[in-house]
Design a protein around this motif. Sequence first.
Motif, PDB file in Angstrom:
ATOM      1  N   HIS A  33       0.863  -1.174   0.000  1.00 19.41           N
ATOM      2  CA  HIS A  33       0.000   0.000   0.000  1.00 19.41           C
ATOM      3  C   HIS A  33       0.902   1.228   0.000  1.00 19.41           C
ATOM      4  CE1 HIS A  33      -3.733  -2.214   1.066  1.00 19.41           C
ATOM      5  NE2 HIS A  33      -2.851  -3.064   1.556  1.00 19.41           N
ATOM      6  N   ASP A  35       1.170   5.574  -0.257  1.00 17.05           N
ATOM      7  CA  ASP A  35       0.442   6.833  -0.130  1.00 17.05           C
ATOM      8  C   ASP A  35       1.394   7.919   0.334  1.00 17.05           C
ATOM      9  OD1 ASP A  35      -1.853   8.413  -0.304  1.00 17.05           O
ATOM     10  OD2 ASP A  35      -2.335   8.121   1.805  1.00 17.05           O
ATOM     11  N   SER A  92      -2.900   1.888  -4.326  1.00 22.38           N
ATOM     12  CA  SER A  92      -2.655   3.307  -4.090  1.00 22.38           C
ATOM     13  C   SER A  92      -3.960   4.078  -4.252  1.00 22.38           C
ATOM     14  CB  SER A  92      -1.589   3.847  -5.052  1.00 22.38           C
ATOM     15  OG  SER A  92      -2.089   3.886  -6.362  1.00 22.38           O
ATOM     16  N   ASP A  93      -3.889   5.374  -4.008  1.00 22.02           N
ATOM     17  CA  ASP A  93      -5.068   6.205  -4.186  1.00 22.02           C
ATOM     18  C   ASP A  93      -5.221   6.562  -5.675  1.00 22.02           C
ATOM     19  OD1 ASP A  93      -2.904   7.847  -4.397  1.00 22.02           O
ATOM     20  OD2 ASP A  93      -3.471   9.179  -2.769  1.00 22.02           O
ATOM     21  N   LYS A  94      -6.183   7.384  -5.985  1.00 26.72           N
ATOM     22  CA  LYS A  94      -6.487   7.698  -7.382  1.00 26.72           C
ATOM     23  C   LYS A  94      -5.604   8.788  -7.976  1.00 26.72           C
ATOM     24  CE  LYS A  94     -11.302   6.398  -7.068  1.00 26.72           C
ATOM     25  NZ  LYS A  94     -12.699   6.803  -7.223  1.00 26.72           N
ATOM     26  N   TRP A  95      -4.546   9.147  -7.287  1.00 24.94           N
ATOM     27  CA  TRP A  95      -3.691  10.219  -7.758  1.00 24.94           C
ATOM     28  C   TRP A  95      -2.860   9.731  -8.938  1.00 24.94           C
ATOM     29  CZ3 TRP A  95       1.603  11.856  -6.713  1.00 24.94           C
ATOM     30  CH2 TRP A  95       1.806  13.198  -7.019  1.00 24.94           C
ATOM     31  N   VAL A 113      -6.582   0.472  -7.620  1.00 27.08           N
ATOM     32  CA  VAL A 113      -6.915   1.837  -7.245  1.00 27.08           C
ATOM     33  C   VAL A 113      -8.385   1.840  -6.867  1.00 27.08           C
ATOM     34  CG1 VAL A 113      -7.079   4.207  -8.057  1.00 27.08           C
ATOM     35  CG2 VAL A 113      -5.227   2.764  -8.852  1.00 27.08           C
ATOM     36  N   LYS A 115     -11.505   3.500  -3.757  1.00 29.65           N
ATOM     37  CA  LYS A 115     -11.840   4.477  -2.731  1.00 29.65           C
ATOM     38  C   LYS A 115     -11.411   4.029  -1.329  1.00 29.65           C
ATOM     39  CE  LYS A 115     -15.421   7.673  -1.550  1.00 29.65           C
ATOM     40  NZ  LYS A 115     -16.628   8.275  -2.008  1.00 29.65           N
ATOM     41  N   ARG A 116     -11.722   2.811  -0.946  1.00 28.31           N
ATOM     42  CA  ARG A 116     -11.412   2.364   0.410  1.00 28.31           C
ATOM     43  C   ARG A 116     -10.368   1.250   0.459  1.00 28.31           C
ATOM     44  NH1 ARG A 116     -16.592   3.250  -0.114  1.00 28.31           N
ATOM     45  NH2 ARG A 116     -17.524   4.928   1.089  1.00 28.31           N
ATOM     46  N   ASN A 118      -7.213   1.542   0.172  1.00 29.81           N
ATOM     47  CA  ASN A 118      -5.964   1.995   0.767  1.00 29.81           C
ATOM     48  C   ASN A 118      -6.112   2.386   2.241  1.00 29.81           C
ATOM     49  OD1 ASN A 118      -3.322   2.027   0.071  1.00 29.81           O
ATOM     50  ND2 ASN A 118      -3.289   4.122  -0.627  1.00 29.81           N
ATOM     51  N   GLU A 122      -3.733   4.547   5.280  1.00 31.07           N
ATOM     52  CA  GLU A 122      -4.311   5.737   5.921  1.00 31.07           C
ATOM     53  C   GLU A 122      -4.264   5.583   7.437  1.00 31.07           C
ATOM     54  OE1 GLU A 122      -4.895   8.390   4.345  1.00 31.07           O
ATOM     55  OE2 GLU A 122      -4.918   7.629   2.306  1.00 31.07           O
TER      56      GLU A 122
END
Length: 186
Positions: A33, A35, A92-95, A113, A115-116, A118, A122
């Motif tokens: 993971h 971030d 990872s996130d949507k970046w 990728v 929403k939840r 990752n 967090e």
Amino acid sequence: MSYETIRRWCQKFGQVFARRMRLRRGGADTRWHIDEVFLKIGGRQLYLWRAVDAEGEVLDVLLQSRRDSAAAKKFLRRTKSRAATQPAEIVSDKWRPTSVAVRTLFPDISHLVGKRLNNKIENSHLATRRRERKQQRFKSAKSAQRFLSIHAAFHNHFNAQRHLLTRKTMKQFRIETLEAWSELVA
């Protein structure tokens, strides 16, 4: 004994003990993971990149001044070289720049990728935020990088998922951890 003595001991011996703990640690889980989180140090906004495996063990921490695909590639290269095992999948996130870096450095690995998905990382950021508030922020980027990398190694060594273990198993893990600690500092 004053707090200054303890601070100097941490500066002198912390990196040595953290390096020994990382070498002792076995292979990480194959699901990573990744971030980044914003930190304000000395009035400048910096980005703390963090990678954890599926079990919540911190693989690597890097503080950088940028948040673009070059910074993501630098962090992933560093994590790849330091990790004992290679990932089977990366979350990872949507970046977008993170996705570009993952596709470039790990073309044959699945990249998830969502929403939840990752949430594991967090939750890993929460301890940094708590310490940042208690210490009234970090004073410099160098001291923040040093503290966070040492803290990650110590956290991996001493943290056990208590809610998942019976009392007997927890006591056995604690004994093994303390024996390993005795060997490390001897």
